[in-house]
Scaffold this motif. Sequence first.
Motif, PDB file in Angstrom:
ATOM      1  N   GLY A 184      -6.629   0.007   7.860  1.00  0.00           N
ATOM      2  CA  GLY A 184      -6.051  -1.326   7.865  1.00  0.00           C
ATOM      3  C   GLY A 184      -6.794  -2.451   7.193  1.00  0.00           C
ATOM      4  O   GLY A 184      -6.384  -3.603   7.309  1.00  0.00           O
ATOM      5  N   ILE A 185      -7.894  -2.170   6.478  1.00  0.00           N
ATOM      6  CA  ILE A 185      -8.621  -3.252   5.836  1.00  0.00           C
ATOM      7  C   ILE A 185      -8.702  -3.010   4.335  1.00  0.00           C
ATOM      8  O   ILE A 185      -8.520  -1.887   3.860  1.00  0.00           O
ATOM      9  CB  ILE A 185     -10.041  -3.399   6.410  1.00  0.00           C
ATOM     10  CG1 ILE A 185     -10.863  -2.145   6.125  1.00  0.00           C
ATOM     11  CG2 ILE A 185     -10.009  -3.713   7.890  1.00  0.00           C
ATOM     12  CD1 ILE A 185     -12.334  -2.321   6.376  1.00  0.00           C
ATOM     13  N   PHE A 260       1.277  -0.343   3.044  1.00  0.00           N
ATOM     14  CA  PHE A 260       0.728  -0.419   1.694  1.00  0.00           C
ATOM     15  C   PHE A 260      -0.794  -0.326   1.722  1.00  0.00           C
ATOM     16  O   PHE A 260      -1.409   0.423   0.954  1.00  0.00           O
ATOM     17  CB  PHE A 260       1.165  -1.734   1.043  1.00  0.00           C
ATOM     18  CG  PHE A 260       0.422  -2.084  -0.219  1.00  0.00           C
ATOM     19  CD1 PHE A 260       0.582  -1.348  -1.374  1.00  0.00           C
ATOM     20  CD2 PHE A 260      -0.447  -3.175  -0.244  1.00  0.00           C
ATOM     21  CE1 PHE A 260      -0.106  -1.679  -2.540  1.00  0.00           C
ATOM     22  CE2 PHE A 260      -1.132  -3.520  -1.392  1.00  0.00           C
ATOM     23  CZ  PHE A 260      -0.961  -2.769  -2.547  1.00  0.00           C
ATOM     24  N   ILE A 261      -1.420  -1.059   2.642  1.00  0.00           N
ATOM     25  CA  ILE A 261      -2.880  -1.037   2.742  1.00  0.00           C
ATOM     26  C   ILE A 261      -3.363   0.351   3.151  1.00  0.00           C
ATOM     27  O   ILE A 261      -4.349   0.867   2.616  1.00  0.00           O
ATOM     28  CB  ILE A 261      -3.366  -2.108   3.729  1.00  0.00           C
ATOM     29  CG1 ILE A 261      -3.063  -3.501   3.167  1.00  0.00           C
ATOM     30  CG2 ILE A 261      -4.859  -1.969   4.015  1.00  0.00           C
ATOM     31  CD1 ILE A 261      -3.313  -4.631   4.149  1.00  0.00           C
ATOM     32  N   ALA A 262      -2.662   0.969   4.105  1.00  0.00           N
ATOM     33  CA  ALA A 262      -3.043   2.313   4.534  1.00  0.00           C
ATOM     34  C   ALA A 262      -2.941   3.309   3.382  1.00  0.00           C
ATOM     35  O   ALA A 262      -3.819   4.163   3.204  1.00  0.00           O
ATOM     36  CB  ALA A 262      -2.166   2.757   5.698  1.00  0.00           C
ATOM     37  N   GLY A 283       3.425 -13.946   5.101  1.00  0.00           N
ATOM     38  CA  GLY A 283       2.550 -13.914   6.262  1.00  0.00           C
ATOM     39  C   GLY A 283       1.324 -14.770   6.046  1.00  0.00           C
ATOM     40  O   GLY A 283       1.094 -15.270   4.936  1.00  0.00           O
ATOM     41  N   GLY A 284       0.505 -14.919   7.089  1.00  0.00           N
ATOM     42  CA  GLY A 284      -0.655 -15.800   6.979  1.00  0.00           C
ATOM     43  C   GLY A 284      -1.925 -15.249   7.572  1.00  0.00           C
ATOM     44  O   GLY A 284      -2.899 -15.991   7.747  1.00  0.00           O
ATOM     45  N   GLY A 285      -1.974 -13.956   7.858  1.00  0.00           N
ATOM     46  CA  GLY A 285      -3.161 -13.366   8.458  1.00  0.00           C
ATOM     47  C   GLY A 285      -3.975 -12.560   7.467  1.00  0.00           C
ATOM     48  O   GLY A 285      -3.723 -12.578   6.253  1.00  0.00           O
ATOM     49  N   MET A 286      -4.964 -11.828   8.009  1.00  0.00           N
ATOM     50  CA  MET A 286      -5.820 -11.023   7.150  1.00  0.00           C
ATOM     51  C   MET A 286      -5.042  -9.921   6.435  1.00  0.00           C
ATOM     52  O   MET A 286      -5.361  -9.569   5.303  1.00  0.00           O
ATOM     53  CB  MET A 286      -6.943 -10.407   7.978  1.00  0.00           C
ATOM     54  CG  MET A 286      -8.088 -11.363   8.240  1.00  0.00           C
ATOM     55  SD  MET A 286      -8.715 -12.104   6.719  1.00  0.00           S
ATOM     56  CE  MET A 286      -8.947 -10.675   5.693  1.00  0.00           C
ATOM     57  N   ASP A 290      -5.281  -9.338   2.498  1.00  0.00           N
ATOM     58  CA  ASP A 290      -5.725  -8.048   1.951  1.00  0.00           C
ATOM     59  C   ASP A 290      -4.665  -7.425   1.052  1.00  0.00           C
ATOM     60  O   ASP A 290      -4.976  -6.864  -0.001  1.00  0.00           O
ATOM     61  CB  ASP A 290      -6.074  -7.093   3.090  1.00  0.00           C
ATOM     62  CG  ASP A 290      -7.407  -7.419   3.744  1.00  0.00           C
ATOM     63  OD1 ASP A 290      -8.111  -8.325   3.257  1.00  0.00           O
ATOM     64  OD2 ASP A 290      -7.743  -6.768   4.763  1.00  0.00           O
ATOM     65  N   ALA A 291      -3.396  -7.511   1.463  1.00  0.00           N
ATOM     66  CA  ALA A 291      -2.322  -6.950   0.643  1.00  0.00           C
ATOM     67  C   ALA A 291      -2.191  -7.703  -0.671  1.00  0.00           C
ATOM     68  O   ALA A 291      -2.003  -7.101  -1.736  1.00  0.00           O
ATOM     69  CB  ALA A 291      -1.006  -6.983   1.410  1.00  0.00           C
TER      70      ALA A 291
END
Length: 439
Positions: A184-185, A260-262, A283-286, A290-291
Amino acid sequence: MSNSPLTPGIVANRLAAEVYAANFADHAPPLDRHEARVAADRCYFCHDAPCITACPTSIDIPLFIRQIATGTPEAAAKTIWDQNILGGMCARVCPTETLCEEACVREAAEGKPVEIGQLQRFATDVAMAKGLHPFERAAPSGKRVAVVGAGPAGLACAHRLAMHGHEVKVFERRPKAGGLNEYGIASYKATHDFAQGEVDWLLKIGGIEIWTDVELGRDVTLAALQADYDAVFLGIGLAGVNALRAAGEDLAGVRDAVDFIAELRQTKDLSKLPVGRDVVVIGGGMTAVDAAVQSKLLGAENVTIVYRRGREKMSASGYEQDHAVQAGVRIIHNAAPVKVLGNGHAEAVEFAYTQDGPSGLTLLPETFTLKADQVFKAIGQTLSGAPEGLAVAGGKIAGASGKVWVGGDCAAGGEDLTVTAVAEGRDAAEAIHAALSGV
């Protein structure tokens, strides 16, 4: 996702091989020994250190920095791991700029904090490179504990339970352990397969068995675990993704950012990973940051993050937002999706401007449209199927009882951070140990 007639703008191999390698190299290269000593010398070693209070795992930060300053990084690593057994990954992904470093006295006095995150990485990297695992199991207790979820919370819980001599079996629904750290990162934050290396290192404590591809509710039930084990810890994370609730979100080219990140994290050849020419991330989070940044690094020409509220309301830190902008990502605030436009596949997204007032968020009449052949949804996650017999509120587990403990992102309350999950897993392990020991 492969290139198909329904997604004409989403293609692979946009960049040269050497560009992929450069783009996904270590985002924050580690300090060398000299740099670490210089950075450590800036610490005031405060007696009532506010950085410790700001750390969710309560690491004794002044102590480990003093140990680095005196040339004993291995001892510093032990100090870190005493509180945070996943200190290596947390040093890479933890938003230190809003936690320990924001509380640093140097930050208040000079606007430049001690590089706590980088120093933590230096210490743990040195010790791990030497193969050091400075913990031993206690004598076998005869107690068996089931841990569901091999993410940060589950791994931290399992390690602490193993230290106390309990036998631990971890059930993980994915093919690999690691949870958020593995899937997830952003990959440039943890290069060279560090997440799996840290899992392998953690398991050196012994007494922990991990079973992958086992899902709660499908392959095993909570009732069965309660019957077969002396205690159960649930650290199942949040596998569900909130819907846009906008027309057209089922068009080809629209997908969940977490998937997508995975996919990116697991691919062995970045040139084979398709990405759009015009990418919009909602969205507005990490996860959104990252995406978006990784889309740009994969060769997308235009990448835009759109968030429904103002900059100050974004859960991604100011540092991460600035990093996205520096990477070439545009961020639009105060706008919400109304409709994904296209004929079979996404071609654009229509947004309405928003007003955030005392009564909540209001969509304004004025709209605008962004061209988009690929749209990522990063608007929060929720439980994917509630475990039987447990109360759920706000998309999270609100409480547990009957030999069951809960921690990490799936638990109500707290922040959805790796470091917080580690703290909750560790603390749950201590509570379980106390219960099993009759203390």
